[in-house]
Write a protein that holds these residues in place. Structure first.
Motif, PDB file in Angstrom:
ATOM      1  N   THR A 247       0.955  -1.165  -0.092  1.00  0.00           N
ATOM      2  CA  THR A 247      -0.041   0.071  -0.079  1.00  0.00           C
ATOM      3  C   THR A 247       0.923   1.272   0.111  1.00  0.00           C
ATOM      4  N   VAL A 248       0.234   2.121  -0.423  1.00  0.00           N
ATOM      5  CA  VAL A 248       0.890   3.510  -0.416  1.00  0.00           C
ATOM      6  C   VAL A 248       0.917   4.073   0.974  1.00  0.00           C
ATOM      7  N   PRO A 249       2.063   4.397   1.748  1.00  0.00           N
ATOM      8  CA  PRO A 249       1.883   4.704   3.142  1.00  0.00           C
ATOM      9  C   PRO A 249       1.154   5.932   3.649  1.00  0.00           C
ATOM     10  N   GLU A 250       1.262   6.963   2.651  1.00  0.00           N
ATOM     11  CA  GLU A 250       0.214   7.914   3.003  1.00  0.00           C
ATOM     12  C   GLU A 250      -1.195   7.644   2.914  1.00  0.00           C
ATOM     13  N   ARG A 251      -1.573   6.907   2.006  1.00  0.00           N
ATOM     14  CA  ARG A 251      -2.994   6.577   1.922  1.00  0.00           C
ATOM     15  C   ARG A 251      -3.406   5.701   3.105  1.00  0.00           C
ATOM     16  N   LEU A 252      -2.557   4.683   3.091  1.00  0.00           N
ATOM     17  CA  LEU A 252      -2.769   3.867   4.340  1.00  0.00           C
ATOM     18  C   LEU A 252      -3.006   4.549   5.827  1.00  0.00           C
ATOM     19  N   MET A 253      -2.216   5.398   6.057  1.00  0.00           N
ATOM     20  CA  MET A 253      -2.289   6.291   7.310  1.00  0.00           C
ATOM     21  C   MET A 253      -3.587   7.307   7.212  1.00  0.00           C
ATOM     22  N   ALA A 254      -3.951   7.511   6.180  1.00  0.00           N
ATOM     23  CA  ALA A 254      -5.163   8.414   6.204  1.00  0.00           C
ATOM     24  C   ALA A 254      -6.414   7.760   6.541  1.00  0.00           C
ATOM     25  N   THR A 255      -6.494   6.223   6.365  1.00  0.00           N
ATOM     26  CA  THR A 255      -7.571   5.507   6.527  1.00  0.00           C
ATOM     27  C   THR A 255      -7.574   5.072   8.141  1.00  0.00           C
ATOM     28  N   LEU A 256      -6.615   5.426   9.133  1.00  0.00           N
ATOM     29  CA  LEU A 256      -6.504   4.807  10.179  1.00  0.00           C
ATOM     30  C   LEU A 256      -6.842   5.623  11.168  1.00  0.00           C
ATOM     31  N   ASP A 257      -7.319   5.118  12.426  1.00  0.00           N
ATOM     32  CA  ASP A 257      -7.202   5.997  13.445  1.00  0.00           C
ATOM     33  C   ASP A 257      -5.998   6.221  14.387  1.00  0.00           C
ATOM     34  N   LYS A 258      -5.823   7.341  14.751  1.00  0.00           N
ATOM     35  CA  LYS A 258      -4.441   7.560  15.131  1.00  0.00           C
ATOM     36  C   LYS A 258      -4.153   7.141  16.658  1.00  0.00           C
ATOM     37  N   ASP A 259      -5.292   6.718  17.155  1.00  0.00           N
ATOM     38  CA  ASP A 259      -5.141   6.200  18.623  1.00  0.00           C
ATOM     39  C   ASP A 259      -5.171   4.808  18.706  1.00  0.00           C
ATOM     40  N   ARG A 260      -5.144   4.088  17.445  1.00  0.00           N
ATOM     41  CA  ARG A 260      -5.134   2.523  17.360  1.00  0.00           C
ATOM     42  C   ARG A 260      -3.617   2.230  17.780  1.00  0.00           C
ATOM     43  N   HIS A 261      -3.720   1.172  18.389  1.00  0.00           N
ATOM     44  CA  HIS A 261      -2.410   0.389  18.635  1.00  0.00           C
ATOM     45  C   HIS A 261      -2.037  -0.037  17.135  1.00  0.00           C
ATOM     46  N   ILE A 262      -0.601   0.191  16.757  1.00  0.00           N
ATOM     47  CA  ILE A 262       0.109  -0.310  15.632  1.00  0.00           C
ATOM     48  C   ILE A 262       1.461  -1.252  16.143  1.00  0.00           C
ATOM     49  N   VAL A 263       1.487  -2.301  15.562  1.00  0.00           N
ATOM     50  CA  VAL A 263       2.646  -3.150  15.956  1.00  0.00           C
ATOM     51  C   VAL A 263       3.174  -3.725  14.569  1.00  0.00           C
ATOM     52  N   VAL A 264       4.593  -3.020  14.323  1.00  0.00           N
ATOM     53  CA  VAL A 264       5.168  -3.441  13.134  1.00  0.00           C
ATOM     54  C   VAL A 264       6.183  -4.321  13.325  1.00  0.00           C
ATOM     55  N   TYR A 265       6.398  -5.360  12.266  1.00  0.00           N
ATOM     56  CA  TYR A 265       7.604  -6.377  12.684  1.00  0.00           C
ATOM     57  C   TYR A 265       8.259  -6.652  11.336  1.00  0.00           C
ATOM     58  N   CYS A 266       9.467  -7.054  11.586  1.00  0.00           N
ATOM     59  CA  CYS A 266      10.211  -7.479  10.231  1.00  0.00           C
ATOM     60  C   CYS A 266      10.925  -8.908  10.683  1.00  0.00           C
ATOM     61  N   SER A 267      11.994  -9.395   9.973  1.00  0.00           N
ATOM     62  CA  SER A 267      12.693 -10.544  10.253  1.00  0.00           C
ATOM     63  C   SER A 267      14.330 -10.023  10.230  1.00  0.00           C
ATOM     64  N   CYS A 268      14.536  -8.691  10.508  1.00  0.00           N
ATOM     65  CA  CYS A 268      15.800  -8.446  10.288  1.00  0.00           C
ATOM     66  C   CYS A 268      16.560  -8.349  11.608  1.00  0.00           C
ATOM     67  N   PRO A 269      17.941  -8.257  11.658  1.00  0.00           N
ATOM     68  CA  PRO A 269      18.468  -8.103  12.912  1.00  0.00           C
ATOM     69  C   PRO A 269      18.245  -6.734  13.737  1.00  0.00           C
ATOM     70  N   ASN A 270      18.039  -6.823  15.082  1.00  0.00           N
ATOM     71  CA  ASN A 270      17.796  -5.605  15.650  1.00  0.00           C
ATOM     72  C   ASN A 270      16.301  -4.954  15.215  1.00  0.00           C
ATOM     73  N   ASP A 271      15.321  -5.461  14.619  1.00  0.00           N
ATOM     74  CA  ASP A 271      14.240  -4.984  14.228  1.00  0.00           C
ATOM     75  C   ASP A 271      14.339  -3.653  13.525  1.00  0.00           C
ATOM     76  N   VAL A 272      15.263  -3.440  12.648  1.00  0.00           N
ATOM     77  CA  VAL A 272      15.818  -2.213  12.141  1.00  0.00           C
ATOM     78  C   VAL A 272      14.748  -1.715  11.314  1.00  0.00           C
TER      79      VAL A 272
END
Length: 317
Positions: A247-272
């Motif tokens: 998704t385009v980050p700006e479009r995604l953020m425009a549809t979300l409640d800013k008070d919502r908990h958002i958890v981002v994950y990856c599989s790289c060292p130190n969660d960079v």
């Protein structure tokens, strides 16, 4: 240069083959200078160009195929191991996966010219299911190109290389100290770069236990998968997670409640990567956006522990 000429003339093929092999297997022994010297010696009549070139290409094929089979058998585990021992472990996974995802097995043709990429691309090709005959073809082309460039440079600048070798021989131990200092400086710069990357990724993490509480208490956190395309092919993600790259980050953020908990994950060292994405959310007003500490590994470990606990719990009745 007479002693070096005699050495290469007598043991040249074994020297080129051995040094290229161990460097391609991952040891920090620079093989490209040896190819340059071999190319210079070929012009001066002390080395056989086709034989030396063949020795280098065969060494590349052997080491590449070894890591290819390791990637095929061990999958992502061998990639994690190799990135942990690299000088840039925090960017190793993401950069390699991005490059490979863009070019696929064809990236083997130029991989040896890209520091940090050459040692990862072969196991990555194996882990992603690249066909063996395709891998060998691209590996052979890449090894031939890399070896030819090294020996070609030596042949073109053979007079200058003679002067450099004579100067190094005259300097003796001083030359060793100069080379050692340059190597130490390179490692120091990489260390500083890594510390800077870690500093930029210093944002509060959410632990797996905290995420479980959010899920169990009905807070409905939005879980975002920040991994690249290749990483998602190698390993399944958290069920229901939103893929950040789709998704385009700006479009995604425009549809979300800013008070919502958002958890981002990856599989790289130190969660960079996850930390970088979480910081982008925070800059746009999402103060509850945090990277998952331990990333996908933490989630998989939690799920494995839950399965074990479920098996050990006696059934009622």
């Amino acid at each position: 240069m007479a002693s070096l000429s005699h050495l290469i003339h007598t043991y040249g093929v074994l020297i080129v083959f051995g040094i290229v092999l161990v460097e391609q297997l991952g040891l920090p022994i620079p093989a490209f200078p040896i190819l340059i010297i071999a190319g210079a010696m070929a012009v001066d009549g002390g080395a056989n160009w086709p034989v030396f070139l063949a020795a280098a290409v065969v060494a590349c094929l052997i080491s590449d195929f070894f890591w290819f089979r390791a990637g095929r058998y061990y999958g992502r585990r061998i990639l994690r191991l190799m990135c942990k021992i690299s000088l840039s472990p925090d960017s190793c996974v993401s950069q390699t996966e991005d490059n490979f995802g863009r070019w696929g097995a064809k990236s083997l043709i130029v991989a040896k010219f890209i520091p940090g990429f050459s040692s990862i691309v072969s196991p990555l090709a194996g882990a992603t299911g690249t066909r063996t005959h395709h891998f060998l073809a691209f590996s052979a082309i890449g090894g031939l190109l890399w070896s030819s460039v090294g020996m070609g440079i030596g042949a073109w600048f053979h007079d200058s290389i003679d002067d450099v070798l004579a100067w190094l021989h005259a300097m003796g131990s001083t030359a060793v100290m100069v080379v050692g200092t340059l190597l130490a400086l390179f490692v120091l710069l990489k260390y500083i770069e890594r510390k800077r990357n870690l500093g930029a990724a210093k944002v509060p993490r959410v632990t797996m236990d905290e995420l479980k509480v959010l899920l169990d208490s009905g807070h409905d956190p939005l879980i975002i998968d920040a991994r690249g395309v290749t990483a998602r092919q190698l390993e399944e993600g958290i069920p229901g997670a939103l893929v950040y790259g789709d998704t385009v980050p700006e479009r995604l953020m425009a549809t979300l409640d800013k008070d919502r908990h958002i958890v981002v994950y990856c599989s790289c060292p130190n969660d960079v990567t996850a930390a970088q994405v979480a910081k982008e959310f925070a800059k746009n007003g999402f103060q509850r956006a945090r990277p998952l500490h331990g990333g996908l590994d933490a989630w998989n470990a939690h799920c494995a522990d839950a399965e074990v606990d479920a098996k050990l719990t006696p059934k009622a009745g």
